[in-house]
Design an enzyme around this catalytic site. Structure first.
Site, PDB file in Angstrom:
ATOM      1  N   CYS A 114       0.991  -1.170   0.105  1.00 26.56           N
ATOM      2  CA  CYS A 114      -0.115   0.120   0.132  1.00 26.56           C
ATOM      3  C   CYS A 114       0.831   1.270  -0.038  1.00 26.56           C
ATOM      4  O   CYS A 114       0.424   2.300  -0.240  1.00 26.56           O
ATOM      5  CB  CYS A 114      -0.753  -0.065   1.196  1.00 26.56           C
ATOM      6  SG  CYS A 114      -2.077  -1.386   0.991  1.00 26.56           S
ATOM      7  N   HIS A 255      -3.790   7.149   2.029  1.00 22.18           N
ATOM      8  CA  HIS A 255      -3.876   5.755   1.350  1.00 22.18           C
ATOM      9  C   HIS A 255      -5.208   5.254   1.974  1.00 22.18           C
ATOM     10  O   HIS A 255      -5.767   5.538   3.175  1.00 22.18           O
ATOM     11  CB  HIS A 255      -2.927   4.660   1.890  1.00 22.18           C
ATOM     12  CG  HIS A 255      -3.215   3.236   1.679  1.00 22.18           C
ATOM     13  ND1 HIS A 255      -3.732   2.887   0.386  1.00 22.18           N
ATOM     14  CD2 HIS A 255      -3.447   2.186   2.636  1.00 22.18           C
ATOM     15  CE1 HIS A 255      -3.874   1.594   0.532  1.00 22.18           C
ATOM     16  NE2 HIS A 255      -3.672   1.267   1.719  1.00 22.18           N
ATOM     17  N   ASN A 285     -10.049  -0.614  -1.043  1.00 17.51           N
ATOM     18  CA  ASN A 285      -8.725  -0.441  -1.009  1.00 17.51           C
ATOM     19  C   ASN A 285      -7.881  -1.004  -2.144  1.00 17.51           C
ATOM     20  O   ASN A 285      -8.030  -2.149  -2.370  1.00 17.51           O
ATOM     21  CB  ASN A 285      -7.860  -1.363   0.362  1.00 17.51           C
ATOM     22  CG  ASN A 285      -6.506  -1.160   0.545  1.00 17.51           C
ATOM     23  OD1 ASN A 285      -5.858  -0.597  -0.640  1.00 17.51           O
ATOM     24  ND2 ASN A 285      -5.993  -1.607   1.567  1.00 17.51           N
TER      25      ASN A 285
END
Ligand code: UT7
Length: 336
Positions: A114, A255, A285
């Site tokens: 990520c 993020h 995500n």
């Protein structure tokens, strides 16, 4: 000597058309829309039915090249941040280079989950700042549906597919562009978010498949505890060392793993939540794609303006985390 800075001169993104809603997931695992929205902020995510991560990259880059009005042959370097490469090798960056016809570019993949985009952005910026290259493509893309176990309610509700790209070029004004960054890793966190099978430690066998080792595994609670502190602290650190207060920042680009982590980061920075880019509700995500996807969407709709200070911040598997400070230089798209 004048310092050369790298700045974003074009953006582009792609998300697949197929939508997987919370209601769809209710039919697949023991979950419900209320739980997912209140614990994560996610309502739906995109799923790529055909093709691979390189195809996501190509679509995002096509939008970018059209926005910048340049040919792929002008690109010097392609960095693809991803944990879902088309295959172990060759690098997805090489596959992308071939598909877009970037004959004069070299490229490589970067694995930081990520935090992949922030790591890749900072890496790409070094090649601009050194004077080695003039046009560096930084892509964050993941086809998470290829490694998500759709029988595991702990993880399948979280992830989606998507990608986005930015072009780095030398800034005409050294006060614009990427001004500062701080990156961290802590490998002792590796066992809380990882994919056990497929690599040299556990090469694929019938047993690794039977034991579901080719899917991502996450201890959500453990990751949450460190992510919420890590992302907030690194964002505060970058503000403090640049003597910036909440009112000096126009956008936090976080993020998108969990809305509660995003909100905690904004609070730690003293930022009004209206200054936080959030699209986790639509995409979930998307791992390396979340930050550039926000940048591209916000720029396309004219909300990102030249001269604005933005902080990008991430936390992910590794553990990896970091933040970058940028003064945005790209003017708004022309409105028809
Ligand atoms: O992007 C890279 C970094 N990753 C992250 O930053 C993710 C960090 N972690 C998180 O975002 C959160 O931990 C999750 C969203 C993954 C989970 O939220 P949580 O508030 O930490 O929930 P939990 O794991 O503590 O689970 C609470 C309860 C459990 O039931 P019991 O043990 O209390 O009876 C779970 O079994 O919720 C249950 N649960 C679910 N219930 C309905 C877990 N998943 C689900 C689900 N639907 N999908």
């Amino acid at each position: 000597m004048k310092k050369r800075t790298a700045t974003i001169t074009a953006v582009g993104h792609y998300t697949p058309e197929k939508i997987l809603t919370n209601a769809d997931l209710e039919k697949m695992v023991d979950t419900n829309d209320e739980w997912i929205r209140s614990r994560t902020g996610i309502s739906e995510r995109r799923i790529m039915e055909k093709g691979a991560t390189s195809d996501i990259c190509v679509k995002a880059i096509e939008m970018l090249l059209a926005n910048r009005k340049i040919e792929a042959t002008e690109i010097d370097l392609i960095i693809v941040a991803t944990v879902t490469p088309d295959m172990f090798f060759p690098a997805t960056a090489c596959i992308v280079q071939d598909k877009i016809g970037a004959r004069n570019a070299w490229g490589f993949d970067l694995s930081a989950a990520c935090s992949g985009f922030v790591y890749a952005l900072v890496t790409g910026a070094q090649f601009i700042e050194s004077g080695a290259y003039k046009k560096v493509l930084v892509v964050g893309a993941d086809k998470m549906s290829s490694i998500v176990d759709y029988t595991d309610r702990n993880t399948c509700i979280l992830f989606g597919d998507g990608g986005a790209a930015v072009l780095l070029e030398p800034s005409e004004d050294e006060l614009y562009g990427i001004l500062d960054h701080k990156l961290y890793s802590d490998g002792s966190g590796g066992g809380y978010l990882y994919m056990k099978g497929g690599g040299s430690l556990n090469p694929p066998t019938h047993a690794t498949v039977d034991n579901r080792m080719h899917y991502l595994y996450q201890d959500g609670k453990a990751v949450f505890k460190v992510a919420v502190v890590g992302m907030a602290e690194v964002s505060a650190e970058i503000m403090e060392r640049n003597k910036l207060k909440g009112e000096d920042i126009s956008w936090l680009v976080p993020h998108q793993a969990n809305l509660r982590i995003i909100d905690a980061t904004a609070d730690r920075m003293g930022l009004d939540h209206s200054k936080v880019m959030v699209n986790i509700d639509k995409y979930g995500n998307t791992t390396a794609a979340t930050i550039p996807l926000c940048l591209s969407e916000w720029w396309q709709c004219g909300k990102l303006k030249r001269g604005q200070n933005i902080v990008m911040a991430s936390f992910g598997a590794g553990y990896t985390w970091g933040a970058a400070l940028m003064k945005w230089s790209l003017v708004n798209p022309e409105k028809p």
